[in-house]
Design a protein around this motif. Structure first.
Motif, PDB file in Angstrom:
ATOM      1  N   LYS A   6       0.834  -1.214   0.000  1.00  0.00           N
ATOM      2  CA  LYS A   6       0.000   0.000   0.000  1.00  0.00           C
ATOM      3  C   LYS A   6       0.861   1.254   0.000  1.00  0.00           C
ATOM      4  CE  LYS A   6      -3.842   0.774   2.263  1.00  0.00           C
ATOM      5  NZ  LYS A   6      -4.709   0.925   3.442  1.00  0.00           N
ATOM      6  N   GLU A   7       1.980   1.191   0.693  1.00  0.00           N
ATOM      7  CA  GLU A   7       2.889   2.353   0.712  1.00  0.00           C
ATOM      8  C   GLU A   7       3.466   2.596  -0.679  1.00  0.00           C
ATOM      9  OE1 GLU A   7       2.876   4.374   3.034  1.00  0.00           O
ATOM     10  OE2 GLU A   7       2.082   3.204   4.691  1.00  0.00           O
ATOM     11  N   TRP A   8       3.772   1.474  -1.368  1.00  0.00           N
ATOM     12  CA  TRP A   8       4.253   1.602  -2.751  1.00  0.00           C
ATOM     13  C   TRP A   8       3.190   2.292  -3.613  1.00  0.00           C
ATOM     14  CZ3 TRP A   8       7.977   1.766  -6.159  1.00  0.00           C
ATOM     15  CH2 TRP A   8       7.677   1.557  -7.512  1.00  0.00           C
ATOM     16  N   GLN A   9       1.943   1.787  -3.508  1.00  0.00           N
ATOM     17  CA  GLN A   9       0.845   2.352  -4.308  1.00  0.00           C
ATOM     18  C   GLN A   9       0.644   3.829  -3.998  1.00  0.00           C
ATOM     19  OE1 GLN A   9      -0.451   1.260  -6.897  1.00  0.00           O
ATOM     20  NE2 GLN A   9       0.282  -0.843  -6.764  1.00  0.00           N
ATOM     21  N   GLU A  10       0.827   4.198  -2.739  1.00  0.00           N
ATOM     22  CA  GLU A  10       0.664   5.606  -2.364  1.00  0.00           C
ATOM     23  C   GLU A  10       1.682   6.485  -3.106  1.00  0.00           C
ATOM     24  OE1 GLU A  10      -0.028   6.443   1.816  1.00  0.00           O
ATOM     25  OE2 GLU A  10       1.124   8.310   1.628  1.00  0.00           O
ATOM     26  N   THR A  11       2.912   5.987  -3.229  1.00  0.00           N
ATOM     27  CA  THR A  11       3.913   6.791  -3.957  1.00  0.00           C
ATOM     28  C   THR A  11       3.595   6.822  -5.452  1.00  0.00           C
ATOM     29  OG1 THR A  11       5.490   4.952  -4.245  1.00  0.00           O
ATOM     30  CG2 THR A  11       5.760   6.341  -2.273  1.00  0.00           C
ATOM     31  N   VAL A  12       3.033   5.733  -5.975  1.00  0.00           N
ATOM     32  CA  VAL A  12       2.622   5.734  -7.391  1.00  0.00           C
ATOM     33  C   VAL A  12       1.526   6.788  -7.586  1.00  0.00           C
ATOM     34  CG1 VAL A  12       1.546   4.378  -9.255  1.00  0.00           C
ATOM     35  CG2 VAL A  12       3.288   3.320  -7.784  1.00  0.00           C
ATOM     36  N   GLY A  13       0.579   6.821  -6.650  1.00  0.00           N
ATOM     37  CA  GLY A  13      -0.502   7.821  -6.702  1.00  0.00           C
ATOM     38  C   GLY A  13       0.067   9.233  -6.673  1.00  0.00           C
ATOM     39  N   LYS A  14       1.031   9.465  -5.809  1.00  0.00           N
ATOM     40  CA  LYS A  14       1.599  10.821  -5.699  1.00  0.00           C
ATOM     41  C   LYS A  14       2.390  11.195  -6.959  1.00  0.00           C
ATOM     42  CE  LYS A  14       1.597  11.121  -0.676  1.00  0.00           C
ATOM     43  NZ  LYS A  14       2.233  10.665   0.543  1.00  0.00           N
ATOM     44  N   SER A  15       2.976  10.204  -7.620  1.00  0.00           N
ATOM     45  CA  SER A  15       3.760  10.523  -8.826  1.00  0.00           C
ATOM     46  C   SER A  15       2.860  11.059  -9.938  1.00  0.00           C
ATOM     47  CB  SER A  15       4.526   9.289  -9.316  1.00  0.00           C
ATOM     48  OG  SER A  15       3.632   8.341  -9.885  1.00  0.00           O
ATOM     49  N   LYS A  16       1.555  10.735  -9.869  1.00  0.00           N
ATOM     50  CA  LYS A  16       0.643  11.160 -10.943  1.00  0.00           C
ATOM     51  C   LYS A  16       0.420  12.664 -10.955  1.00  0.00           C
ATOM     52  CE  LYS A  16      -1.310   6.682 -11.544  1.00  0.00           C
ATOM     53  NZ  LYS A  16      -2.290   5.699 -11.119  1.00  0.00           N
ATOM     54  N   THR A  17       0.631  13.329  -9.815  1.00  0.00           N
ATOM     55  CA  THR A  17       0.480  14.792  -9.799  1.00  0.00           C
ATOM     56  C   THR A  17       1.367  15.411 -10.873  1.00  0.00           C
ATOM     57  OG1 THR A  17       0.088  14.712  -7.422  1.00  0.00           O
ATOM     58  CG2 THR A  17       0.646  16.852  -8.331  1.00  0.00           C
ATOM     59  N   MET A  18       2.609  14.997 -10.926  1.00  0.00           N
ATOM     60  CA  MET A  18       3.528  15.565 -11.917  1.00  0.00           C
ATOM     61  C   MET A  18       3.459  14.819 -13.257  1.00  0.00           C
ATOM     62  SD  MET A  18       5.101  18.309 -11.085  1.00  0.00           S
ATOM     63  CE  MET A  18       3.755  18.994 -10.176  1.00  0.00           C
ATOM     64  N   LEU A  19       3.271  13.495 -13.218  1.00  0.00           N
ATOM     65  CA  LEU A  19       3.225  12.733 -14.485  1.00  0.00           C
ATOM     66  C   LEU A  19       2.113  13.248 -15.401  1.00  0.00           C
ATOM     67  CD1 LEU A  19       3.854   9.010 -13.422  1.00  0.00           C
ATOM     68  CD2 LEU A  19       5.321  10.465 -14.860  1.00  0.00           C
ATOM     69  N   SER A  20       0.981  13.632 -14.790  1.00  0.00           N
ATOM     70  CA  SER A  20      -0.166  14.020 -15.614  1.00  0.00           C
ATOM     71  C   SER A  20       0.075  15.334 -16.348  1.00  0.00           C
ATOM     72  CB  SER A  20      -1.432  14.107 -14.777  1.00  0.00           C
ATOM     73  OG  SER A  20      -1.315  15.166 -13.867  1.00  0.00           O
ATOM     74  N   VAL A  21       1.051  16.127 -15.915  1.00  0.00           N
ATOM     75  CA  VAL A  21       1.316  17.370 -16.654  1.00  0.00           C
ATOM     76  C   VAL A  21       2.515  17.240 -17.603  1.00  0.00           C
ATOM     77  CG1 VAL A  21       0.319  18.884 -14.903  1.00  0.00           C
ATOM     78  CG2 VAL A  21       2.745  18.417 -14.839  1.00  0.00           C
ATOM     79  N   LEU A  22       3.210  16.125 -17.529  1.00  0.00           N
ATOM     80  CA  LEU A  22       4.447  15.995 -18.311  1.00  0.00           C
ATOM     81  C   LEU A  22       4.227  15.682 -19.778  1.00  0.00           C
ATOM     82  CD1 LEU A  22       7.033  14.126 -16.091  1.00  0.00           C
ATOM     83  CD2 LEU A  22       7.028  16.503 -16.802  1.00  0.00           C
ATOM     84  N   PHE A  23       3.169  14.927 -20.066  1.00  0.00           N
ATOM     85  CA  PHE A  23       3.052  14.407 -21.419  1.00  0.00           C
ATOM     86  C   PHE A  23       1.915  15.047 -22.195  1.00  0.00           C
ATOM     87  CE2 PHE A  23       4.868  11.091 -18.738  1.00  0.00           C
ATOM     88  CZ  PHE A  23       6.108  11.009 -19.335  1.00  0.00           C
ATOM     89  N   ASP A  24       2.242  15.588 -23.344  1.00  0.00           N
ATOM     90  CA  ASP A  24       1.204  16.078 -24.232  1.00  0.00           C
ATOM     91  C   ASP A  24       0.538  14.889 -24.890  1.00  0.00           C
ATOM     92  OD1 ASP A  24       3.216  18.849 -25.043  1.00  0.00           O
ATOM     93  OD2 ASP A  24       1.315  18.868 -23.961  1.00  0.00           O
ATOM     94  N   GLN A  25      -0.785  14.959 -25.027  1.00  0.00           N
ATOM     95  CA  GLN A  25      -1.470  13.815 -25.632  1.00  0.00           C
ATOM     96  C   GLN A  25      -1.285  13.791 -27.135  1.00  0.00           C
ATOM     97  OE1 GLN A  25      -5.283  14.445 -23.826  1.00  0.00           O
ATOM     98  NE2 GLN A  25      -5.296  12.389 -23.018  1.00  0.00           N
TER      99      GLN A  25
END
Ligand SMILES: C=C(O[C@@H]1C=C(C(=O)O)C=C[C@H]1O)C(=O)O
Length: 370
Positions: free
Chosen positions: A351-370
């Motif tokens: 669950k701790e791993w998943q929590e860090t994956v969740g937090k990485s999405k804050t920045m990942l979602s702005v990095l890539f143009d569709q």
């Protein structure tokens, strides 16, 4: 609108001169501070004025951008402007085993009584070809209730983030801070559900803050604890405020940072544990940043008004510092994304791993143009 500030920042970046552009939570005005030379100014005792950028490890000095020139502009979001809904799949699994083993090791230390809570973290690297100021515009449009920033110094690097956490705000002797911890995914239409683990870990942060400031303030006040949304996550938040008995920003910052929201309980042994075991350098992640002793009227709010430090008038000095979370460092065309989470005796490594994956999405979602 909003072109003069961005154009000015792009030129500053091209000329390899230090600057910061930032917007406070739930505001429309974007501020910027431009330094006229490339000198590295270090903070000595927090009596300085400017924009401070401090590392996690307070044994290392914080950096100051003096407000040689400031510029403010309103940012109005276009309707279609926000982060990508479908986040490009980034394979993070190579870090999975190291991270979950680290969590297990921390749990053993907690069971042995070495400490009660430790915040562990990792750094994820992904390729990024988007221009830095385009990324900044995207985080502005996506995270309206976060402190959004892009900070650059040629001798240090380029950082960008959208943090939900205040370290402290002082205006005269008035002090406000917050206990922000405990994480659960945001699901549209559902209210967050908290387990004992999340409640206990956030209580530890609140207790630490109260114990740290109670001798330093009068009229200590705690708000009720609320769930606050940060992108795709919920956190628990309690606001803490009071009136400082004497001014002494350096002492208050030194006492508060790093809080157990980013380090652990107790501070010394958990800091030693993570410096030894995380296996990478946090640098400025989980440090803090923001306005330091800024005259309240330094920034004009009516459109783009340029003002030099010389023509300001006397006004109250305000300090507003944020914890550097949900952030990345851009090194050439690699984005290094920093994520972590609190580990207690009730932690489940997966669950701790998943929590860090969740937090990485804050920045990942702005990095890539569709
Ligand atoms: C350490 C981070 O976040 C901190 C840790 C939290 C937690 O453990 O639940 C929640 C909010 C932040 O205080 C991070 O975002 O990297």
């Amino acid at each position: 609108m909003f072109s003069e500030l961005i154009t000015r920042a792009v030129a500053q970046l091209d000329n390899e001169l230090p600057f910061v552009v930032y917007r406070k939570p739930n505001k429309t005005i974007v501020h910027s501070v431009f330094q006229k030379d490339a000198q590295l100014h270090l903070v000595d005792d927090f009596s300085e004025s400017g924009f401070v950028f401090a590392p996690f490890d307070s044994d290392n000095q914080a950096i100051l951008l003096p407000a040689h020139e400031v510029l403010s502009e309103a940012f109005i979001k276009k309707n279609n402007q926000s982060a990508n809904k479908t986040i490009k799949d980034v394979d993070q699994n190579v870090q999975h085993d190291f991270y979950t083993e680290l969590v297990k090791k921390a749990i053993v230390e907690i069971q042995n009584g070495a400490f009660k809570k430790v915040v562990l973290s990792r750094k994820l690297e992904v390729e990024c070809r988007t221009l830095p100021l385009m990324l900044f515009k995207k985080i502005l449009a996506t995270y309206e209730n976060a402190f959004c920033y892009l900070w650059y110094h040629p001798k240090v690097g380029l950082w960008l983030g959208a943090t939900p956490e205040i370290l402290l705000r002082t205006s005269g002797l008035r002090l406000t801070t917050m206990s922000l911890a405990g994480t659960t995914p945001y699901v549209a239409g559902e209210i967050p559900r908290w387990g004992n683990k999340e409640m206990e870990e956030q209580n530890m942060v609140t207790d630490y803050i109260v114990n740290t400031i109670k001798t330093r303030v009068d009229d200590l006040n705690l708000s009720e604890t609320k769930a606050v949304r940060a992108g795709n996550l919920w956190h628990r938040r309690t606001e803490v405020s009071g009136n400082l008995k004497k001014s002494g920003l350096s002492e208050v910052i030194g006492a508060l940072h790093p809080t157990p929201a980013v380090c652990g309980v107790p501070m010394a042994s958990t800091k030693a544990f993570l410096l030894e075991n995380e296996n990478y350098d946090r640098e400025f992640y989980t440090g803090f940043l923001g306005e330091l002793n800024i005259q309240e009227n330094l920034f004009e709010h009516n459109g783009a008004v340029r003002q030099t430090a010389a023509n300001k008038t006397e006004a109250e000095k305000v300090t507003e510092l944020f914890v550097n979370l949900r952030c990345l460092q851009l090194v050439n065309s690699i984005a290094q994304i920093y994520v972590g989470g609190g580990v207690t005796r009730d932690s489940v490594p997966e669950k701790e791993w998943q929590e860090t994956v969740g937090k990485s999405k804050t920045m990942l979602s702005v990095l890539f143009d569709q």
